[in-house]
Design a protein around this motif. Structure first.
Motif, short mmCIF file in Angstrom:
data_model
loop_
_atom_site.label_atom_id
_atom_site.label_comp_id
_atom_site.label_asym_id
_atom_site.label_seq_id
_atom_site.Cartn_x
_atom_site.Cartn_y
_atom_site.Cartn_z
N ASP A 139 -18.04 13.84 69.24
CA ASP A 139 -18.99 13.27 69.02
C ASP A 139 -19.22 13.49 67.52
OD1 ASP A 139 -20.99 11.29 68.46
OD2 ASP A 139 -22.04 11.78 70.85
N PHE A 140 -20.03 12.92 67.17
CA PHE A 140 -20.96 13.41 66.13
C PHE A 140 -21.61 14.99 66.47
CE2 PHE A 140 -18.75 9.33 64.00
CZ PHE A 140 -18.13 10.22 63.57
N SER A 141 -22.43 15.85 65.16
CA SER A 141 -23.19 16.01 65.51
C SER A 141 -24.94 15.77 64.78
CB SER A 141 -23.06 17.11 64.53
OG SER A 141 -23.32 17.52 63.21
N GLY A 142 -25.95 16.66 65.52
CA GLY A 142 -27.86 16.11 64.72
C GLY A 142 -28.27 16.69 65.49
N ASP A 143 -29.39 16.54 64.86
CA ASP A 143 -30.24 17.90 65.22
C ASP A 143 -30.60 17.24 67.23
OD1 ASP A 143 -32.37 15.71 66.07
OD2 ASP A 143 -33.32 15.91 63.42
N TYR A 144 -31.19 18.73 67.98
CA TYR A 144 -30.80 18.40 68.99
C TYR A 144 -31.99 17.83 69.56
CZ TYR A 144 -32.41 20.35 73.30
OH TYR A 144 -32.93 20.82 74.94
N ASN A 145 -33.25 16.99 69.20
CA ASN A 145 -33.49 15.62 69.84
C ASN A 145 -33.18 14.29 69.37
OD1 ASN A 145 -36.02 16.92 70.52
ND2 ASN A 145 -36.84 16.99 68.83
N TYR A 146 -32.36 14.40 68.38
CA TYR A 146 -31.23 13.42 67.87
C TYR A 146 -30.09 12.80 68.83
CZ TYR A 146 -27.53 10.94 66.25
OH TYR A 146 -26.08 9.73 65.89
N MET A 147 -29.36 14.56 69.12
CA MET A 147 -28.54 14.19 70.00
C MET A 147 -29.25 14.43 71.75
SD MET A 147 -25.59 14.86 68.67
CE MET A 147 -24.65 15.00 69.71
N LEU A 148 -29.97 14.66 72.44
CA LEU A 148 -30.63 14.15 73.70
C LEU A 148 -30.63 12.90 73.39
CD1 LEU A 148 -33.35 17.24 74.02
CD2 LEU A 148 -30.89 16.94 75.30
N LYS A 149 -31.41 11.83 72.46
CA LYS A 149 -31.23 11.40 72.83
C LYS A 149 -29.52 10.33 73.35
CE LYS A 149 -34.19 6.84 70.66
NZ LYS A 149 -35.55 6.58 69.63
N LYS A 150 -29.23 10.42 71.92
CA LYS A 150 -28.27 9.57 71.61
C LYS A 150 -26.77 9.68 72.59
CE LYS A 150 -24.53 9.76 68.51
NZ LYS A 150 -23.01 8.84 69.55
N ASN A 151 -27.22 11.07 73.98
CA ASN A 151 -26.64 11.79 75.10
C ASN A 151 -26.56 10.81 76.89
OD1 ASN A 151 -24.18 12.73 74.12
ND2 ASN A 151 -25.35 13.72 72.93
N GLY A 152 -28.55 10.23 76.37
CA GLY A 152 -29.57 9.75 77.20
C GLY A 152 -29.62 11.09 78.22
N LEU A 153 -30.20 12.38 77.57
CA LEU A 153 -30.92 12.93 78.27
C LEU A 153 -32.50 13.81 78.08
CD1 LEU A 153 -27.25 15.91 77.48
CD2 LEU A 153 -28.27 15.17 79.47
N THR A 154 -32.98 12.45 77.40
CA THR A 154 -34.07 12.62 77.64
C THR A 154 -34.73 12.57 78.83
OG1 THR A 154 -34.46 10.38 77.02
CG2 THR A 154 -34.36 11.52 75.07
N THR A 155 -36.62 12.89 79.16
CA THR A 155 -37.13 13.00 80.34
C THR A 155 -37.42 10.92 80.71
OG1 THR A 155 -38.19 14.18 79.50
CG2 THR A 155 -39.26 12.99 81.06
#
Length: 65
Positions: free
Chosen positions: A36-52
Motif C-alpha cells: 500500500d501507499f503511505s500517508g499521514d496517520y489519520n489518512y492511513m487509519l481511514k484508508k484501512n478501515g481502522l477508525t472508531t
C-alpha cells in the motif's frame, strides 16, 4: 491493532481461542496483507478501515447476523 492481520496479535489470539469450547466470534481488524501507499496517520487509519466509526459499524454488523 495497527499491524498486519496476517501474523499479528489477532493470529496469536485466534490460536488460543481455537482451543476453547463455546468460543466467541473473533473479528479481525488490521492492515490487509498487501502493498500500500503511505500517508499521514489519520489518512492511513481511514484508508484501512481502522477508525472508531468503521470498527464500531463492523462490530454492530456482526451482532446483527
Amino acid at each position: 491493532e495497527e499491524h498486519s492481520i496476517v501474523g499479528g496479535l489477532g493470529t496469536a489470539i485466534s490460536e488460543v481461542i481455537s482451543n476453547i469450547d463455546n468460543k466467541s466470534k473473533l473479528i479481525y481488524f488490521g492492515l490487509k496483507d498487501s502493498y500500500d501507499f503511505s500517508g499521514d496517520y489519520n489518512y492511513m487509519l481511514k484508508k484501512n478501515g481502522l477508525t472508531t466509526e468503521t470498527i464500531s459499524n463492523e462490530i454492530l454488523k456482526e451482532f446483527k447476523k
